[in-house]
Design a protein around this motif. Structure first.
Motif, PDB file in Angstrom:
ATOM      1  N   UNK A  26       0.824  -1.202   0.000  1.00  0.00           N
ATOM      2  CA  UNK A  26       0.000   0.000   0.000  1.00  0.00           C
ATOM      3  C   UNK A  26       0.868   1.265   0.000  1.00  0.00           C
ATOM      4  N   UNK A  27       1.959   1.234   0.753  1.00  0.00           N
ATOM      5  CA  UNK A  27       2.882   2.373   0.757  1.00  0.00           C
ATOM      6  C   UNK A  27       3.574   2.503  -0.598  1.00  0.00           C
ATOM      7  N   UNK A  28       3.962   1.396  -1.192  1.00  0.00           N
ATOM      8  CA  UNK A  28       4.620   1.428  -2.500  1.00  0.00           C
ATOM      9  C   UNK A  28       3.694   2.017  -3.553  1.00  0.00           C
ATOM     10  N   UNK A  29       2.394   1.740  -3.450  1.00  0.00           N
ATOM     11  CA  UNK A  29       1.423   2.229  -4.422  1.00  0.00           C
ATOM     12  C   UNK A  29       1.297   3.748  -4.398  1.00  0.00           C
ATOM     13  N   UNK A  30       1.783   4.385  -3.356  1.00  0.00           N
ATOM     14  CA  UNK A  30       1.737   5.844  -3.266  1.00  0.00           C
ATOM     15  C   UNK A  30       2.814   6.499  -4.124  1.00  0.00           C
ATOM     16  N   UNK A  31       3.745   5.696  -4.641  1.00  0.00           N
ATOM     17  CA  UNK A  31       4.862   6.210  -5.435  1.00  0.00           C
ATOM     18  C   UNK A  31       4.635   5.953  -6.915  1.00  0.00           C
ATOM     19  N   UNK A  32       5.207   6.809  -7.736  1.00  0.00           N
ATOM     20  CA  UNK A  32       5.185   6.592  -9.177  1.00  0.00           C
ATOM     21  C   UNK A  32       6.357   5.691  -9.558  1.00  0.00           C
ATOM     22  N   UNK A  33       6.316   5.178 -10.766  1.00  0.00           N
ATOM     23  CA  UNK A  33       7.429   4.368 -11.257  1.00  0.00           C
ATOM     24  C   UNK A  33       8.714   5.188 -11.230  1.00  0.00           C
ATOM     25  N   UNK A  34       8.641   6.428 -11.690  1.00  0.00           N
ATOM     26  CA  UNK A  34       9.827   7.291 -11.704  1.00  0.00           C
ATOM     27  C   UNK A  34      10.346   7.532 -10.286  1.00  0.00           C
ATOM     28  N   UNK A  35       9.437   7.709  -9.348  1.00  0.00           N
ATOM     29  CA  UNK A  35       9.840   7.931  -7.964  1.00  0.00           C
ATOM     30  C   UNK A  35      10.577   6.737  -7.382  1.00  0.00           C
ATOM     31  N   UNK A  36      10.092   5.548  -7.689  1.00  0.00           N
ATOM     32  CA  UNK A  36      10.757   4.339  -7.193  1.00  0.00           C
ATOM     33  C   UNK A  36      12.107   4.138  -7.883  1.00  0.00           C
ATOM     34  N   UNK A  37      12.140   4.371  -9.190  1.00  0.00           N
ATOM     35  CA  UNK A  37      13.400   4.194  -9.917  1.00  0.00           C
ATOM     36  C   UNK A  37      14.460   5.202  -9.486  1.00  0.00           C
ATOM     37  N   UNK A  38      14.040   6.300  -8.893  1.00  0.00           N
ATOM     38  CA  UNK A  38      14.990   7.299  -8.403  1.00  0.00           C
ATOM     39  C   UNK A  38      15.682   6.856  -7.116  1.00  0.00           C
ATOM     40  N   UNK A  39      15.142   5.833  -6.459  1.00  0.00           N
ATOM     41  CA  UNK A  39      15.755   5.325  -5.237  1.00  0.00           C
ATOM     42  C   UNK A  39      17.026   4.563  -5.591  1.00  0.00           C
ATOM     43  N   UNK A  40      18.107   4.877  -4.914  1.00  0.00           N
ATOM     44  CA  UNK A  40      19.378   4.192  -5.166  1.00  0.00           C
ATOM     45  C   UNK A  40      19.235   2.704  -4.835  1.00  0.00           C
ATOM     46  N   UNK A  41      19.492   1.857  -5.838  1.00  0.00           N
ATOM     47  CA  UNK A  41      19.412   0.411  -5.633  1.00  0.00           C
ATOM     48  C   UNK A  41      18.132  -0.205  -6.152  1.00  0.00           C
ATOM     49  N   UNK A  42      17.192   0.638  -6.565  1.00  0.00           N
ATOM     50  CA  UNK A  42      15.923   0.112  -7.073  1.00  0.00           C
ATOM     51  C   UNK A  42      15.904   0.256  -8.581  1.00  0.00           C
ATOM     52  N   UNK A  43      15.683  -0.865  -9.293  1.00  0.00           N
ATOM     53  CA  UNK A  43      15.738  -0.846 -10.748  1.00  0.00           C
ATOM     54  C   UNK A  43      14.494  -1.397 -11.413  1.00  0.00           C
ATOM     55  N   UNK A  44      14.562  -1.537 -12.736  1.00  0.00           N
ATOM     56  CA  UNK A  44      13.416  -1.986 -13.529  1.00  0.00           C
ATOM     57  C   UNK A  44      12.856  -3.348 -13.112  1.00  0.00           C
ATOM     58  N   UNK A  45      13.702  -4.264 -12.703  1.00  0.00           N
ATOM     59  CA  UNK A  45      13.181  -5.577 -12.296  1.00  0.00           C
ATOM     60  C   UNK A  45      12.345  -5.456 -11.020  1.00  0.00           C
ATOM     61  N   UNK A  46      12.689  -4.514 -10.165  1.00  0.00           N
ATOM     62  CA  UNK A  46      11.896  -4.269  -8.967  1.00  0.00           C
ATOM     63  C   UNK A  46      10.511  -3.748  -9.315  1.00  0.00           C
ATOM     64  N   UNK A  47      10.436  -2.914 -10.350  1.00  0.00           N
ATOM     65  CA  UNK A  47       9.143  -2.386 -10.809  1.00  0.00           C
ATOM     66  C   UNK A  47       8.256  -3.535 -11.276  1.00  0.00           C
ATOM     67  N   UNK A  48       8.825  -4.455 -12.039  1.00  0.00           N
ATOM     68  CA  UNK A  48       8.053  -5.600 -12.555  1.00  0.00           C
ATOM     69  C   UNK A  48       7.476  -6.409 -11.394  1.00  0.00           C
ATOM     70  N   UNK A  49       8.299  -6.679 -10.397  1.00  0.00           N
ATOM     71  CA  UNK A  49       7.862  -7.465  -9.240  1.00  0.00           C
ATOM     72  C   UNK A  49       6.779  -6.722  -8.458  1.00  0.00           C
ATOM     73  N   UNK A  50       6.994  -5.441  -8.217  1.00  0.00           N
ATOM     74  CA  UNK A  50       6.004  -4.661  -7.468  1.00  0.00           C
ATOM     75  C   UNK A  50       4.690  -4.552  -8.225  1.00  0.00           C
TER      76      UNK A  50
END
Length: 63
Positions: A26-50
């Protein structure tokens, strides 16, 4: 409201989410894809899983 834990994800991505204070889907859903990808260590494969985990709950990432 029920909170759902994050899915199994790589250690760097998990640390990135933890560092941003994101502990549930639920907390992750508050973020955009760009916002998550801006986190150091978080990449495209993490987006797919989330996205997959969020879809199962009828949720999606913010715009």
């Amino acid at each position: 409201m029920t909170s759902h834990p994050l899915p199994k994800i790589s250690a760097p991505a998990a640390r990135a989410l933890e560092g941003a204070g994101i502990a549930t889907l639920e907390q992750a859903a508050e973020y955009s894809e760009a916002g998550l990808l801006a986190l150091h260590g978080f990449g495209p494969s993490g987006i797919v899983i989330l996205r997959a985990a969020l879809t199962e709950l009828g949720l999606e990432l913010a715009d």
